[in-house]
Design a protein around this motif. Structure first.
Motif, PDB file in Angstrom:
ATOM      1  N   ASN A  20       1.209  -1.726   0.223  1.00 39.29           N
ATOM      2  CA  ASN A  20      -0.368  -0.089  -0.220  1.00 39.29           C
ATOM      3  C   ASN A  20       0.411   1.362   0.290  1.00 39.29           C
ATOM      4  OD1 ASN A  20      -2.766  -0.638  -0.178  1.00 39.29           O
ATOM      5  ND2 ASN A  20      -3.657   0.022   1.760  1.00 39.29           N
ATOM      6  N   LEU A  21       1.935   1.597   0.896  1.00 42.41           N
ATOM      7  CA  LEU A  21       2.765   2.531   1.224  1.00 42.41           C
ATOM      8  C   LEU A  21       3.332   2.604  -0.650  1.00 42.41           C
ATOM      9  CD1 LEU A  21       4.793   1.457   4.682  1.00 42.41           C
ATOM     10  CD2 LEU A  21       2.915   3.893   3.521  1.00 42.41           C
ATOM     11  N   ASN A  22       3.457   1.655  -0.917  1.00 43.37           N
ATOM     12  CA  ASN A  22       4.241   1.830  -2.641  1.00 43.37           C
ATOM     13  C   ASN A  22       3.390   2.445  -3.214  1.00 43.37           C
ATOM     14  OD1 ASN A  22       6.545   1.079  -2.113  1.00 43.37           O
ATOM     15  ND2 ASN A  22       6.169  -1.247  -2.641  1.00 43.37           N
ATOM     16  N   LEU A  23       1.989   1.791  -3.553  1.00 39.84           N
ATOM     17  CA  LEU A  23       1.288   2.358  -4.186  1.00 39.84           C
ATOM     18  C   LEU A  23       0.112   3.570  -4.094  1.00 39.84           C
ATOM     19  CD1 LEU A  23      -1.625  -1.022  -4.837  1.00 39.84           C
ATOM     20  CD2 LEU A  23      -0.066   0.311  -5.935  1.00 39.84           C
ATOM     21  N   SER A  24       0.585   3.998  -2.532  1.00 38.78           N
ATOM     22  CA  SER A  24       0.088   5.650  -2.803  1.00 38.78           C
ATOM     23  C   SER A  24       0.791   6.220  -3.154  1.00 38.78           C
ATOM     24  CB  SER A  24       0.306   5.629  -1.145  1.00 38.78           C
ATOM     25  OG  SER A  24       1.636   5.542  -0.306  1.00 38.78           O
ATOM     26  N   LEU A  25       2.470   6.010  -3.432  1.00 38.79           N
ATOM     27  CA  LEU A  25       3.472   7.144  -3.868  1.00 38.79           C
ATOM     28  C   LEU A  25       2.969   7.012  -5.716  1.00 38.79           C
ATOM     29  CD1 LEU A  25       6.491   6.777  -2.224  1.00 38.79           C
ATOM     30  CD2 LEU A  25       4.777   8.174  -2.148  1.00 38.79           C
ATOM     31  N   ASP A  26       2.424   6.037  -6.182  1.00 40.29           N
ATOM     32  CA  ASP A  26       2.240   5.435  -7.567  1.00 40.29           C
ATOM     33  C   ASP A  26       1.497   6.227  -8.380  1.00 40.29           C
ATOM     34  OD1 ASP A  26       5.365   5.075  -7.653  1.00 40.29           O
ATOM     35  OD2 ASP A  26       4.960   3.083  -7.297  1.00 40.29           O
ATOM     36  N   MET A  27       0.195   5.700  -7.624  1.00 35.35           N
ATOM     37  CA  MET A  27      -0.995   5.827  -7.804  1.00 35.35           C
ATOM     38  C   MET A  27      -1.576   6.683  -6.533  1.00 35.35           C
ATOM     39  SD  MET A  27      -1.550   1.736  -8.782  1.00 35.35           S
ATOM     40  CE  MET A  27      -3.048   2.519  -9.021  1.00 35.35           C
ATOM     41  N   PRO A  28      -2.561   7.944  -8.053  1.00 34.65           N
ATOM     42  CA  PRO A  28      -3.333   8.957  -7.412  1.00 34.65           C
ATOM     43  C   PRO A  28      -4.780   8.422  -6.641  1.00 34.65           C
ATOM     44  CG  PRO A  28      -4.139   8.707  -9.327  1.00 34.65           C
ATOM     45  CD  PRO A  28      -2.963   7.648  -8.845  1.00 34.65           C
ATOM     46  N   GLY A  29      -5.176   8.914  -6.021  1.00 36.55           N
ATOM     47  CA  GLY A  29      -6.987   8.085  -4.674  1.00 36.55           C
ATOM     48  C   GLY A  29      -7.422   6.942  -4.649  1.00 36.55           C
ATOM     49  N   GLU A  30      -8.102   6.670  -5.134  1.00 37.69           N
ATOM     50  CA  GLU A  30      -8.736   5.063  -4.163  1.00 37.69           C
ATOM     51  C   GLU A  30      -7.774   4.551  -4.426  1.00 37.69           C
ATOM     52  OE1 GLU A  30     -12.303   3.918  -6.807  1.00 37.69           O
ATOM     53  OE2 GLU A  30     -12.107   4.770  -8.504  1.00 37.69           O
ATOM     54  N   TYR A  31      -7.315   3.828  -5.949  1.00 32.37           N
ATOM     55  CA  TYR A  31      -6.211   2.881  -6.407  1.00 32.37           C
ATOM     56  C   TYR A  31      -5.082   2.881  -5.202  1.00 32.37           C
ATOM     57  CZ  TYR A  31      -8.951   3.164 -10.750  1.00 32.37           C
ATOM     58  OH  TYR A  31      -9.903   3.372 -11.892  1.00 32.37           O
ATOM     59  N   GLY A  32      -4.793   4.487  -4.551  1.00 30.82           N
ATOM     60  CA  GLY A  32      -3.331   4.365  -3.738  1.00 30.82           C
ATOM     61  C   GLY A  32      -3.315   4.249  -2.507  1.00 30.82           C
ATOM     62  N   GLU A  33      -4.615   4.612  -2.434  1.00 29.93           N
ATOM     63  CA  GLU A  33      -5.266   4.686  -0.357  1.00 29.93           C
ATOM     64  C   GLU A  33      -6.581   3.950  -0.077  1.00 29.93           C
ATOM     65  OE1 GLU A  33      -3.539   6.329   1.721  1.00 29.93           O
ATOM     66  OE2 GLU A  33      -2.006   7.445   1.088  1.00 29.93           O
ATOM     67  N   GLN A  34      -6.161   2.606   0.388  1.00 31.40           N
ATOM     68  CA  GLN A  34      -6.864   2.197   0.703  1.00 31.40           C
ATOM     69  C   GLN A  34      -6.611   1.447   1.652  1.00 31.40           C
ATOM     70  OE1 GLN A  34      -9.979  -0.246  -2.072  1.00 31.40           O
ATOM     71  NE2 GLN A  34      -8.676   0.905  -3.215  1.00 31.40           N
ATOM     72  N   TRP A  35      -6.547   1.788   2.962  1.00 31.66           N
ATOM     73  CA  TRP A  35      -6.133   0.816   4.135  1.00 31.66           C
ATOM     74  C   TRP A  35      -7.439   0.012   4.957  1.00 31.66           C
ATOM     75  CZ3 TRP A  35      -1.024   1.584   4.891  1.00 31.66           C
ATOM     76  CH2 TRP A  35      -0.910   2.582   4.533  1.00 31.66           C
ATOM     77  N   GLY A  36      -8.468   0.120   5.052  1.00 30.41           N
ATOM     78  CA  GLY A  36      -8.900  -0.979   5.401  1.00 30.41           C
ATOM     79  C   GLY A  36      -9.608  -2.060   5.215  1.00 30.41           C
ATOM     80  N   PRO A  37      -9.656  -2.638   4.122  1.00 32.72           N
ATOM     81  CA  PRO A  37      -9.032  -3.910   3.371  1.00 32.72           C
ATOM     82  C   PRO A  37      -7.613  -4.664   4.344  1.00 32.72           C
ATOM     83  CG  PRO A  37      -9.954  -2.806   1.591  1.00 32.72           C
ATOM     84  CD  PRO A  37      -9.559  -1.705   2.991  1.00 32.72           C
ATOM     85  N   LEU A  38      -6.808  -4.299   4.690  1.00 36.12           N
ATOM     86  CA  LEU A  38      -5.448  -4.555   4.199  1.00 36.12           C
ATOM     87  C   LEU A  38      -5.351  -5.220   5.797  1.00 36.12           C
ATOM     88  CD1 LEU A  38      -2.656  -4.353   3.626  1.00 36.12           C
ATOM     89  CD2 LEU A  38      -1.961  -2.788   4.854  1.00 36.12           C
ATOM     90  N   VAL A  39      -6.155  -5.066   6.953  1.00 38.62           N
ATOM     91  CA  VAL A  39      -6.166  -5.319   8.297  1.00 38.62           C
ATOM     92  C   VAL A  39      -7.106  -6.415   8.133  1.00 38.62           C
ATOM     93  CG1 VAL A  39      -5.498  -3.813   9.548  1.00 38.62           C
ATOM     94  CG2 VAL A  39      -8.061  -4.168   8.783  1.00 38.62           C
ATOM     95  N   ASN A  40      -8.085  -6.566   7.549  1.00 40.04           N
ATOM     96  CA  ASN A  40      -9.022  -7.453   6.507  1.00 40.04           C
ATOM     97  C   ASN A  40      -8.607  -8.843   6.345  1.00 40.04           C
ATOM     98  OD1 ASN A  40     -11.357  -5.771   8.099  1.00 40.04           O
ATOM     99  ND2 ASN A  40     -12.309  -5.407   5.563  1.00 40.04           N
TER     100      ASN A  40
END
Length: 324
Positions: free
Chosen positions: A29-49
């Protein structure tokens, strides 16, 4: 070997591998938050699921913001699967078997724990999270290298290998599952530039991008899945991990190839046979998530069998067991 010792060594290695893989998981997710904008890069809820801790997280934090998720998965002492908790448990297990492992292994486990503990006390440690999570991975790699070079490759070492490799196989499957729960919000991005960025980030999280490039020039979902699941040479692929775990298990039991003496060998051998004779097209057509979910269940059943066979305390009977 005492069952208590085998249990501590097995879980020492599992916890250290788990800590490393949580760092890898977050790195997607950290890498994607740098490379991709908005909904594609910042999704944290599903990570803990995906880690299986969604219920505990919701009870303690509520909103799955970046800050909340990073703290929960990294420094939360009440989360048994946080990096801090894993490294602490690994250190406790290492302490209990100091007479079995090398002094260099104990020193590295202790150093690893103190590094994470100090980072937890320093609130600024996650201002540059990439450096911290890279340090976690390197500390784990250093422990592996020290273990390889300083511990006799006897029965204790094989229990350590089984713990590490089963944990790694499980987490590689979960990292791959991230793609379908986090990195693919809709089917419109399939085959697009965004999709390639996602798959590259996924491969990087498993330290697989360079080796994948040597294996295949084009990044496609099926080829990436095949590489991480079925490749026999890449050390973090599921099949490679399970083949080496089976070798260590046979070294403990003394069983011959294609034979089994307990339920662990039977379950692990059947899983390996299924992987060996499964083609990636069959996996994709039946559903990758469904396949990964079944794989994780079977890995849990193998772990349960290890516990029942070697670690549980039973009354003495007339029959002998490998561990006492």
């Amino acid at each position: 070997m005492l069952s208590r010792v085998a249990n501590s060594i097995y879980w020492m290695s599992r916890y250290l591998e788990r800590a490393e893989n949580v760092a890898r998981f977050i790195g997607v997710n950290l890498n994607l938050s740098l490379d991709m904008p908005g909904e594609y890069g910042e999704q944290w809820g599903p990570l803990v699921n995906i880690t299986g801790d969604g219920e505990l997280f919701a009870k303690r934090y509520g909103e799955p913001t970046r800050e909340n998720v990073l703290h929960f998965l990294t420094f939360d002492r009440d989360n048994p699967n946080s990096i801090l908790s894993c490294v602490r448990h690994a250190r406790e297990n290492a302490r209990s078997v100091r007479e079995i492992i090398s002094s260099e292994m104990w020193e590295q486990a202790n150093h690893f724990y103190l590094m994470v503990k100090d980072a937890a006390a320093n609130k600024s440690s996650l201002k540059n999270p990439h450096d911290f999570y890279m340090a976690v991975k390197m500390e784990s790699h250093l422990f592996d290298g020290i273990t390889e070079a300083t511990m006799s490759h006897g029965e204790a070492w094989h229990f350590l290998q089984m713990g590490e490799l089963l944990e790694r196989a499980d987490k590689t499957s979960r990292i791959l599952d991230v793609k379908y729960f986090i990195l693919l919000p809709d089917e419109q991005v399939l085959g697009a530039a965004i999709d390639n960025i996602q798959w590259s980030a996924l491969l990087k999280s498993a330290s697989a991008l360079e080796m994948y490039r040597k294996h295949s020039k084009q990044i496609t979902p099926s080829k990436v899945a095949e590489f991480l699941l079925l490749n026999k040479d890449f050390p973090r692929s599921v099949q490679s991990c399970l083949r080496r775990a089976a070798n260590s298990l046979r070294s403990i039991t003394g069983s011959q190839q294609d034979d089994f003496s307990n339920v662990i060998e039977k379950r692990l051998g059947k899983l390996l046979a299924d992987l060996n004779y499964t083609h990636i097209d069959e996996i994709i057509s039946c559903g990758l998530h469904e396949f990964l979910d079944s794989l994780q269940t079977r890995l849990n059943q193998i772990d349960d069998a290890i516990f029942e066979t070697y670690f549980t305390l039973r009354p003495l009977t007339g029959s002998s067991s490998h561990l006492t």
